[in-house]
Design an enzyme around this catalytic site. Structure first.
Site, PDB file in Angstrom:
ATOM      1  N   ASP A  72       0.872   6.067  36.247  1.00 35.70           N
ATOM      2  CA  ASP A  72      -0.545   6.328  36.068  1.00 35.70           C
ATOM      3  C   ASP A  72      -0.675   7.800  35.669  1.00 35.70           C
ATOM      4  O   ASP A  72       0.285   8.577  35.799  1.00 35.70           O
ATOM      5  CB  ASP A  72      -1.274   6.046  37.385  1.00 35.70           C
ATOM      6  CG  ASP A  72      -2.707   6.514  37.366  1.00 35.70           C
ATOM      7  OD1 ASP A  72      -3.450   6.088  36.470  1.00 35.70           O
ATOM      8  OD2 ASP A  72      -3.073   7.321  38.228  1.00 35.70           O
ATOM      9  N   ASP A  97      -4.223  10.149  35.715  1.00 32.00           N
ATOM     10  CA  ASP A  97      -5.150  10.930  36.538  1.00 32.00           C
ATOM     11  C   ASP A  97      -4.918  10.647  38.022  1.00 32.00           C
ATOM     12  O   ASP A  97      -4.959   9.492  38.460  1.00 32.00           O
ATOM     13  CB  ASP A  97      -6.595  10.589  36.182  1.00 32.00           C
ATOM     14  CG  ASP A  97      -6.946  10.993  34.764  1.00 32.00           C
ATOM     15  OD1 ASP A  97      -6.701  12.151  34.401  1.00 32.00           O
ATOM     16  OD2 ASP A  97      -7.451  10.141  34.007  1.00 32.00           O
TER      17      ASP A  97
END
Length: 227
Positions: A11, A13
Site C-alpha cells: 500500500d 499512503d
C-alpha cells in the site's frame, strides 16, 4: 535460496509515505466545496485506503451523488495543487526506513515489488516521479481500474502481472482494507503499526511489524528465504 519469484505488494499512503496532512486538508476542501461540516480527523483517516468514490458516501451519506462527485473533484484538485506547490517530499514524505527497505528488497534477485493503492494512476505516477522510484515496481494497481479495497481485484491483477503464484505473494499495508483484501485474495497480509488504522482494526493481518526493519524478518519466516 529458491529461484521462484516472490512478490511483495505495498500500500502507499500510511504504509510507505505519510501523506495525512495533505489528505486531511484535501478532505477539508472537499467538504467546503459542498458547504458540509467536516468530520473529525480520526474519522477522516479511518477511510483512507478506500477509493475516493467510496469515501464520501460513507462520510456524508445524506448528500446526493452529484455532491459526492463535487467532493471528489475538490479533493483531487486540492491534493494536486498542494503537491505541486510544496513538492512530494513535503506532502508525502517516506516513513523511516521505507526507501532503504524498498532498495534492499529490490536488490534480491527473486523478489519483485508492487503497489496496490487507492490513489489514482495520475497520483501514483506523480508520487513515483517525485521520489525517484521509476522502475522499482513491476506492477502498479490503482483505483482507476479496480473496485475499491477490500475487493481482491488489485492483488489478483498484480499476481498475474508479475507471473507469480498466490503462495509467493504478500501484501503490506496499514489499514483494515489492505488486510481484508489480502485475506480475500488468499495471500498473507503484513500489517504495519505506524499507519492510519490502529492495531485493533488489523485483525485480518497474518503478521504485524512495528518498523520497516522488521519486514525482511517476516518475509524470511513466510518464505524461508535469507534476505
Amino acid at each position: 535460496m529458491s529461484d521462484r519469484l516472490r512478490l511483495v505488494i505495498f500500500d502507499v499512503d500510511g504504509t510507505l509515505v505519510d501523506s495525512q496532512a495533505t489528505i486531511v486538508s484535501s478532505m477539508a476542501a472537499a467538504f467546503a466545496a459542498v458547504d458540509h461540516p467536516l468530520p473529525d480527523r480520526q474519522t477522516l483517516l479511518s477511510v483512507v485506503g478506500l477509493s475516493l468514490d467510496q469515501i464520501y458516501p460513507i462520510l456524508a451519506p445524506e448528500l446526493s451523488t452529484t455532491a459526492h462527485r463535487q467532493m471528489v473533484e475538490a479533493y483531487k484538485n486540492t491534493y494536486m495543487t498542494e503537491r505541486a506547490e510544496a513538492g512530494t517530499a513535503q506532502t508525502a514524505p517516506f516513513y523511516a526506513g521505507a526507501k532503504e527497505t524498498l532498495e534492499r528488497l529490490q536488490a534480491v534477485d527473486n523478489i519483485l515489488l508492487g503497489v496496490a493503492t487507492g490513489k489514482s494512476k495520475r497520483g501514483l505516477d506523480k508520487l513515483i516521479e517525485g521520489h525517484g522510484l521509476e522502475g522499482l515496481f513491476v506492477t502498479q494497481q490503482v483505483a482507476d481500474f479496480h473496485p475499491s479495497k477490500p475487493h481482491p481485484s488489485m492483488i489478483r491483477q498484480a499476481i498475474q502481472d508479475a507471473g507469480v503464484s498466490t503462495g509467493d505473494t504478500v501484501m503490506v499495508g496499514d489499514t483494515s482494507f489492505d488486510m481484508e483484501m489480502a485475506a480475500a485474495a488468499g495471500v498473507p497480509g503484513i500489517g504495519v503499526s505506524w499507519g492510519y488504522h490502529g492495531r485493533d482494526r488489523l485483525g485480518a493481518a497474518a503478521h504485524m511489524i512495528d518498523d520497516f526493519a522488521g519486514l525482511p524478518t517476516v518475509l524470511q519466516e513466510v518464505w524461508g528465504l535469507q534476505i
